[in-house]
Design a protein around this motif. Structure first.
Motif, PDB file in Angstrom:
ATOM      1  N   ALA A  44       0.836  -1.204   0.000  1.00  0.00           N
ATOM      2  CA  ALA A  44       0.000   0.000   0.000  1.00  0.00           C
ATOM      3  C   ALA A  44       0.874   1.258   0.000  1.00  0.00           C
ATOM      4  O   ALA A  44       0.604   2.213  -0.737  1.00  0.00           O
ATOM      5  CB  ALA A  44      -0.935  -0.012   1.206  1.00  0.00           C
ATOM      6  N   PHE A  45       1.924   1.236   0.782  1.00  0.00           N
ATOM      7  CA  PHE A  45       2.811   2.397   0.896  1.00  0.00           C
ATOM      8  C   PHE A  45       3.481   2.718  -0.440  1.00  0.00           C
ATOM      9  O   PHE A  45       3.437   3.848  -0.910  1.00  0.00           O
ATOM     10  CB  PHE A  45       3.867   2.139   1.973  1.00  0.00           C
ATOM     11  CG  PHE A  45       4.824   3.274   2.167  1.00  0.00           C
ATOM     12  CD1 PHE A  45       4.450   4.387   2.908  1.00  0.00           C
ATOM     13  CD2 PHE A  45       6.093   3.228   1.620  1.00  0.00           C
ATOM     14  CE1 PHE A  45       5.337   5.445   3.094  1.00  0.00           C
ATOM     15  CE2 PHE A  45       6.980   4.270   1.794  1.00  0.00           C
ATOM     16  CZ  PHE A  45       6.600   5.387   2.531  1.00  0.00           C
ATOM     17  N   PHE A  46       4.095   1.711  -1.059  1.00  0.00           N
ATOM     18  CA  PHE A  46       4.790   1.958  -2.320  1.00  0.00           C
ATOM     19  C   PHE A  46       3.832   2.185  -3.478  1.00  0.00           C
ATOM     20  O   PHE A  46       4.215   2.754  -4.505  1.00  0.00           O
ATOM     21  CB  PHE A  46       5.783   0.833  -2.620  1.00  0.00           C
ATOM     22  CG  PHE A  46       7.001   0.905  -1.735  1.00  0.00           C
ATOM     23  CD1 PHE A  46       7.859   1.991  -1.797  1.00  0.00           C
ATOM     24  CD2 PHE A  46       7.272  -0.096  -0.825  1.00  0.00           C
ATOM     25  CE1 PHE A  46       8.977   2.068  -0.973  1.00  0.00           C
ATOM     26  CE2 PHE A  46       8.386  -0.033   0.006  1.00  0.00           C
ATOM     27  CZ  PHE A  46       9.241   1.061  -0.075  1.00  0.00           C
ATOM     28  N   ASP A  53      -1.801   5.710   4.740  1.00  0.00           N
ATOM     29  CA  ASP A  53      -1.709   6.954   5.509  1.00  0.00           C
ATOM     30  C   ASP A  53      -1.933   6.601   6.977  1.00  0.00           C
ATOM     31  O   ASP A  53      -2.978   6.847   7.558  1.00  0.00           O
ATOM     32  CB  ASP A  53      -2.753   7.958   5.018  1.00  0.00           C
ATOM     33  CG  ASP A  53      -2.684   9.278   5.759  1.00  0.00           C
ATOM     34  OD1 ASP A  53      -1.684   9.515   6.474  1.00  0.00           O
ATOM     35  OD2 ASP A  53      -3.637  10.063   5.633  1.00  0.00           O
ATOM     36  N   PHE A  54      -0.934   5.993   7.566  1.00  0.00           N
ATOM     37  CA  PHE A  54      -1.044   5.399   8.906  1.00  0.00           C
ATOM     38  C   PHE A  54      -1.343   6.430   9.987  1.00  0.00           C
ATOM     39  O   PHE A  54      -2.058   6.145  10.936  1.00  0.00           O
ATOM     40  CB  PHE A  54       0.237   4.631   9.225  1.00  0.00           C
ATOM     41  CG  PHE A  54       0.113   3.710  10.385  1.00  0.00           C
ATOM     42  CD1 PHE A  54      -0.585   2.515  10.270  1.00  0.00           C
ATOM     43  CD2 PHE A  54       0.675   4.029  11.603  1.00  0.00           C
ATOM     44  CE1 PHE A  54      -0.718   1.661  11.349  1.00  0.00           C
ATOM     45  CE2 PHE A  54       0.557   3.177  12.691  1.00  0.00           C
ATOM     46  CZ  PHE A  54      -0.145   1.987  12.552  1.00  0.00           C
ATOM     47  N   SER A  62       7.045   9.214   4.412  1.00  0.00           N
ATOM     48  CA  SER A  62       7.953   8.431   5.252  1.00  0.00           C
ATOM     49  C   SER A  62       7.499   8.377   6.714  1.00  0.00           C
ATOM     50  O   SER A  62       7.754   7.401   7.411  1.00  0.00           O
ATOM     51  CB  SER A  62       9.378   8.972   5.166  1.00  0.00           C
ATOM     52  OG  SER A  62       9.427  10.316   5.587  1.00  0.00           O
ATOM     53  N   MET A  63       6.795   9.406   7.184  1.00  0.00           N
ATOM     54  CA  MET A  63       6.327   9.392   8.570  1.00  0.00           C
ATOM     55  C   MET A  63       5.342   8.242   8.783  1.00  0.00           C
ATOM     56  O   MET A  63       5.349   7.603   9.840  1.00  0.00           O
ATOM     57  CB  MET A  63       5.674  10.735   8.910  1.00  0.00           C
ATOM     58  CG  MET A  63       5.594  10.984  10.380  1.00  0.00           C
ATOM     59  SD  MET A  63       7.274  11.133  11.046  1.00  0.00           S
ATOM     60  CE  MET A  63       7.061  10.302  12.568  1.00  0.00           C
ATOM     61  N   PHE A  68       4.143   3.186  11.239  1.00  0.00           N
ATOM     62  CA  PHE A  68       3.703   1.794  11.134  1.00  0.00           C
ATOM     63  C   PHE A  68       4.753   0.858  11.734  1.00  0.00           C
ATOM     64  O   PHE A  68       4.409  -0.066  12.472  1.00  0.00           O
ATOM     65  CB  PHE A  68       3.417   1.389   9.685  1.00  0.00           C
ATOM     66  CG  PHE A  68       3.009  -0.051   9.580  1.00  0.00           C
ATOM     67  CD1 PHE A  68       1.725  -0.451   9.926  1.00  0.00           C
ATOM     68  CD2 PHE A  68       3.914  -1.020   9.175  1.00  0.00           C
ATOM     69  CE1 PHE A  68       1.348  -1.798   9.871  1.00  0.00           C
ATOM     70  CE2 PHE A  68       3.549  -2.355   9.115  1.00  0.00           C
ATOM     71  CZ  PHE A  68       2.263  -2.746   9.465  1.00  0.00           C
ATOM     72  N   LEU A  69       6.025   1.084  11.435  1.00  0.00           N
ATOM     73  CA  LEU A  69       7.084   0.235  11.999  1.00  0.00           C
ATOM     74  C   LEU A  69       7.058   0.254  13.521  1.00  0.00           C
ATOM     75  O   LEU A  69       7.185  -0.790  14.168  1.00  0.00           O
ATOM     76  CB  LEU A  69       8.455   0.697  11.526  1.00  0.00           C
ATOM     77  CG  LEU A  69       8.904   0.243  10.159  1.00  0.00           C
ATOM     78  CD1 LEU A  69      10.306   0.770   9.858  1.00  0.00           C
ATOM     79  CD2 LEU A  69       8.870  -1.257  10.032  1.00  0.00           C
TER      80      LEU A  69
END
Length: 76
Positions: A44-46, A53-54, A62-63, A68-69
């Motif tokens: 989803a991110f890439f 959009d966490f 990147s935020m 998410f990490l």
């Protein structure tokens, strides 16, 4: 014609309160936090999918990845 008034009388109705909780790192909402959540988030991110959009700030950047990490490694 049958109306609600003609139905069997009901003295009371008892309902329980549903409590729903969601683990933020369970990205695919399957009830478990696994590597598949990580891979699904990456896809989803890439793909610039708004689902990535966490932090819900309206942008996928990147935020969101770092947030998410953090959530993923914190578990539920």
């Amino acid at each position: 014609t049958l109306s609600l008034h003609d139905a069997l009388p009901i003295d009371s109705v008892t309902t329980g309160i549903a409590s729903l909780s969601r683990c933020p790192s369970d990205f695919n909402c399957d009830g478990a936090v696994t590597s598949q959540d990580f891979f699904d988030f990456l896809a989803a991110f890439f793909g610039s999918d708004i689902a990535a959009d966490f932090n819900a700030d309206g942008a996928v950047n990147s935020m969101d990845f770092f947030d998410f990490l953090t959530a993923f490694f914190a578990g539920c």
